[in-house]
Design a protein around this motif. Structure first.
Motif, PDB file in Angstrom:
ATOM      1  N   PHE A  28     -49.753 -20.899  28.934  1.00 17.10           N
ATOM      2  CA  PHE A  28     -49.629 -22.145  28.198  1.00 17.10           C
ATOM      3  C   PHE A  28     -48.998 -21.829  26.844  1.00 17.10           C
ATOM      4  N   VAL A  29     -47.859 -22.450  26.565  1.00 13.93           N
ATOM      5  CA  VAL A  29     -47.140 -22.195  25.318  1.00 13.93           C
ATOM      6  C   VAL A  29     -47.111 -23.468  24.489  1.00 13.93           C
ATOM      7  N   LEU A  30     -47.570 -23.381  23.255  1.00 13.05           N
ATOM      8  CA  LEU A  30     -47.515 -24.494  22.318  1.00 13.05           C
ATOM      9  C   LEU A  30     -46.286 -24.324  21.444  1.00 13.05           C
ATOM     10  N   ALA A  31     -45.340 -25.262  21.555  1.00 16.10           N
ATOM     11  CA  ALA A  31     -44.085 -25.182  20.799  1.00 16.10           C
ATOM     12  C   ALA A  31     -44.257 -25.862  19.447  1.00 16.10           C
ATOM     13  N   SER A  32     -45.178 -25.354  18.643  1.00 15.77           N
ATOM     14  CA  SER A  32     -45.493 -25.994  17.365  1.00 15.77           C
ATOM     15  C   SER A  32     -46.149 -24.991  16.433  1.00 15.77           C
ATOM     16  N   PRO A  41     -53.586 -21.143  23.650  1.00 12.39           N
ATOM     17  CA  PRO A  41     -52.153 -21.067  23.923  1.00 12.39           C
ATOM     18  C   PRO A  41     -51.454 -19.921  23.193  1.00 12.39           C
ATOM     19  N   ASP A  42     -50.302 -19.538  23.726  1.00 13.92           N
ATOM     20  CA  ASP A  42     -49.375 -18.718  22.964  1.00 13.92           C
ATOM     21  C   ASP A  42     -48.580 -19.678  22.090  1.00 13.92           C
ATOM     22  N   VAL A  43     -48.386 -19.343  20.839  1.00 16.48           N
ATOM     23  CA  VAL A  43     -47.640 -20.202  19.924  1.00 16.48           C
ATOM     24  C   VAL A  43     -46.221 -19.656  19.765  1.00 16.48           C
ATOM     25  N   VAL A  44     -45.239 -20.477  20.121  1.00 18.92           N
ATOM     26  CA  VAL A  44     -43.826 -20.132  19.942  1.00 18.92           C
ATOM     27  C   VAL A  44     -43.196 -21.301  19.196  1.00 18.92           C
ATOM     28  N   VAL A  45     -42.889 -21.101  17.931  1.00 16.77           N
ATOM     29  CA  VAL A  45     -42.396 -22.178  17.085  1.00 16.77           C
ATOM     30  C   VAL A  45     -40.926 -22.463  17.387  1.00 16.77           C
ATOM     31  N   SER A  46     -40.603 -23.729  17.565  1.00 18.16           N
ATOM     32  CA  SER A  46     -39.220 -24.104  17.856  1.00 18.16           C
ATOM     33  C   SER A  46     -38.374 -24.034  16.591  1.00 18.16           C
ATOM     34  N   GLY A  47     -37.072 -23.884  16.800  1.00 17.77           N
ATOM     35  CA  GLY A  47     -36.160 -23.827  15.674  1.00 17.77           C
ATOM     36  C   GLY A  47     -35.245 -25.035  15.602  1.00 17.77           C
ATOM     37  N   ALA A  54     -38.500 -23.533  25.680  1.00 13.31           N
ATOM     38  CA  ALA A  54     -38.341 -23.213  27.098  1.00 13.31           C
ATOM     39  C   ALA A  54     -37.048 -22.450  27.352  1.00 13.31           C
ATOM     40  N   SER A  55     -35.975 -22.806  26.637  1.00 10.38           N
ATOM     41  CA  SER A  55     -34.698 -22.122  26.832  1.00 10.38           C
ATOM     42  C   SER A  55     -34.783 -20.669  26.395  1.00 10.38           C
ATOM     43  N   ARG A  56     -35.565 -20.416  25.335  1.00  9.27           N
ATOM     44  CA  ARG A  56     -35.726 -19.030  24.887  1.00  9.27           C
ATOM     45  C   ARG A  56     -36.544 -18.223  25.898  1.00  9.27           C
ATOM     46  N   LEU A  57     -37.559 -18.853  26.474  1.00 11.72           N
ATOM     47  CA  LEU A  57     -38.338 -18.162  27.510  1.00 11.72           C
ATOM     48  C   LEU A  57     -37.478 -17.936  28.747  1.00 11.72           C
TER      49      LEU A  57
END
Length: 211
Positions: free
Chosen positions: A3-7, A23-29, A60-63
């Motif tokens: 589960f990835v939180l894009a925030s 969640p894993d946190v992956v901040v969007s750019g 999602a595109s980065r993953l």
């Protein structure tokens, strides 16, 4: 299931953790201003949903580009704004803007909209999407000038949608909410549960082990 939180929002992370998801946190750019400018007269719901979609898609595109990313993954993006007096506002950024907003909304109501976008990846490819918006009406109290000065001085209202929080210091100045409190904080648990189901994910499968 990953589960990835894009925030980068600590409030959204706290809501998910309290509800059993780590969640894993992956901040969007994403450039939110550019996305907003690209839309033609969007409704408030369309605006927050478009921003949430952009955040989820960018992460999602980065993953997707990660050759090692072969885990079944769900990415959730969110965006919140306050609609008050016909105007949709996000983070005030400065104390002067936050003060002006509080002067206009004190003693009244506003609609807090949170857009949600869910993207499911399997073996690095997008296999399902779902999105939606939750609107909750917030009833504001009227802080005194001294209280408002003190609140602005903390810096908290400068970096949150609508210049207030429900789960922080701003909670002292919220009389009540008509709708989903978790959405006001930043991520609607019931809506996220429904969107996860739409992409084939049972929310209970994401719950962390509890002692």
């Amino acid at each position: 299931m990953r589960f990835v939180l894009a925030s980068a929002s600590p409030a959204r992370l706290a809501v998910l953790r309290a509800a059993g998801v780590e969640p894993d946190v992956v901040v969007s750019g994403v450039d939110e201003d550019a996305i907003t400018a690209s839309l033609s007269n969007p409704t408030p719901s369309e605006l927050v949903t478009a921003l949430a979609r952009a955040k989820a898609d960018e992460v999602a595109s980065r993953l997707n580009d990660d050759a090692a990313e072969s885990v079944d993954t769900v990415v959730v993006g969110c965006d919140s704004m306050l609609s008050i007096g016909g105007e949709v506002v996000g983070k005030p950024g400065t104390a002067d803007v936050a003060r002006t907003r509080w002067k206009s909304m004190a003693g009244g109501t506003g609609d807090l909209l949170t857009g949600h976008a869910v993207v499911r990846l399997r073996d690095g490819a997008v296999v399902a999407r779902a999105e939606g918006t939750r609107t909750t009406t917030v009833q504001f109290s009227t802080p005194s000038d001294a209280e408002l000065d003190a609140y602005l001085a903390t810096g908290e209202p400068l970096a949150v949608a609508g210049a207030f929080t429900l789960d922080g210091l701003g909670g002292w100045f919220v009389e009540g909410v008509d709708g989903d409190p978790s959405s006001v904080i930043g991520i609607s648990l019931p809506l996220t549960r429904r969107l996860l189901a739409e992409v084939g994910v049972d929310v209970v499968s994401l719950w962390s082990a509890r002692s």
